[in-house]
Design an enzyme around this catalytic site. Sequence first.
Site, PDB file in Angstrom:
ATOM      1  CG  HIS A   1      -2.016   1.065   1.022  1.00 13.67           C
ATOM      2  ND1 HIS A   1      -1.778   2.384   1.326  1.00 13.67           N
ATOM      3  CD2 HIS A   1      -3.276   0.997   0.549  1.00 13.67           C
ATOM      4  CE1 HIS A   1      -2.866   3.086   1.047  1.00 13.67           C
ATOM      5  NE2 HIS A   1      -3.794   2.267   0.576  1.00 13.67           N
TER       6      HIS A   1
ATOM      7  CD  GLU B   1      -2.558   5.816  -0.800  1.00  5.02           C
ATOM      8  OE1 GLU B   1      -2.310   6.223   0.342  1.00  5.02           O
ATOM      9  OE2 GLU B   1      -3.670   5.436  -1.174  1.00  5.02           O
TER      10      GLU B   1
HETATM   11 CO    CO Z   1      -5.633   2.802  -0.080  1.00  3.34          CO
END
Ligand code: CO
Length: 298
Positions: A184, A214
């Site tokens: 993630h 991210e």
């Molecule tokens: Co997310």
Amino acid sequence: MRPLQMLPKTFLSLLLAALLTATSAWATDHPAKKAEKTAILLVTFGTSVKSAQTAFDHIDRRVRTAFPATEIRWAYTSKIIRDKLAREEGKSLDSPGMALARLMDDGYTKVAVQSLHMIPGEEFYALKDNARLFAWMEGGISRIVVGSPLLSDDEAMDKTLQAVLDKEVPRDRKKDEAVVLMGHGTSHYANAVYGNLMYRAQRLDPHIYVATVEGSPSFDDIMAMLLQKKIKKAYLIPFMTVAGDHATNDMAGSEPDSWKNLLKKEGIEAKPVLKGLAELDPVVDIWIAHLKTALAHL
Ligand code: CO
């Protein structure tokens, strides 16, 4: 001669009477201590992807088998997902705060909260801070311990990587075919975990890469490496608790900017594997070990 025999009998009986009186006085002044009730609260971000729910069901079964006599409840940190499940499926899921308030109301005195997160990032620390406050309230939960997320040390990282290699990478993968794990990632400093993970993955097998949605390493970072090494085929595997929205859409989706299609555009054949880490027993073993440690500290 034993020491007690040196004391006069009358003195001993007086002492005994004094002790008994003191004990009974104490007992009447202080009502008997409330019976301890222990519960486990499993906390995850949550998912609204139906097939991803199987991963949570797997954890639930494993935890119930490991702790058959303990109350086990769930909470989802994502309000968006809780609202979506309520709207679309009529399912009512608690936030961690709501779940802890209910446990308090139901008379639980000790709660082990197990984070099903991957890294000790923003969500983990928010959970830890908020959970701690419930133990401060009068007349309720007296002890709360929050168990560590999955990737809390090197050993857990190596075990998780090995489990993915053993159970998710197809047996017929050739040595020069890449495995790209989708983490993630976060802007929180805990993103450093992914750098360590990438290092450990490469040590295990030079064609395993870790890219994040991210954080860093980014997909562009990894794409540059794949092109430089002239990779022709790559397996895409989510390195997340469940194969949820990021896995089905950002990784394996049909949009031109999904990882699968971005690889294709560069002439790299992409094979997505849609399975969440929570579906793998050796990975769930790590969470259960963290939960055992939390319970031992209650
Ligand atoms: Co997310």
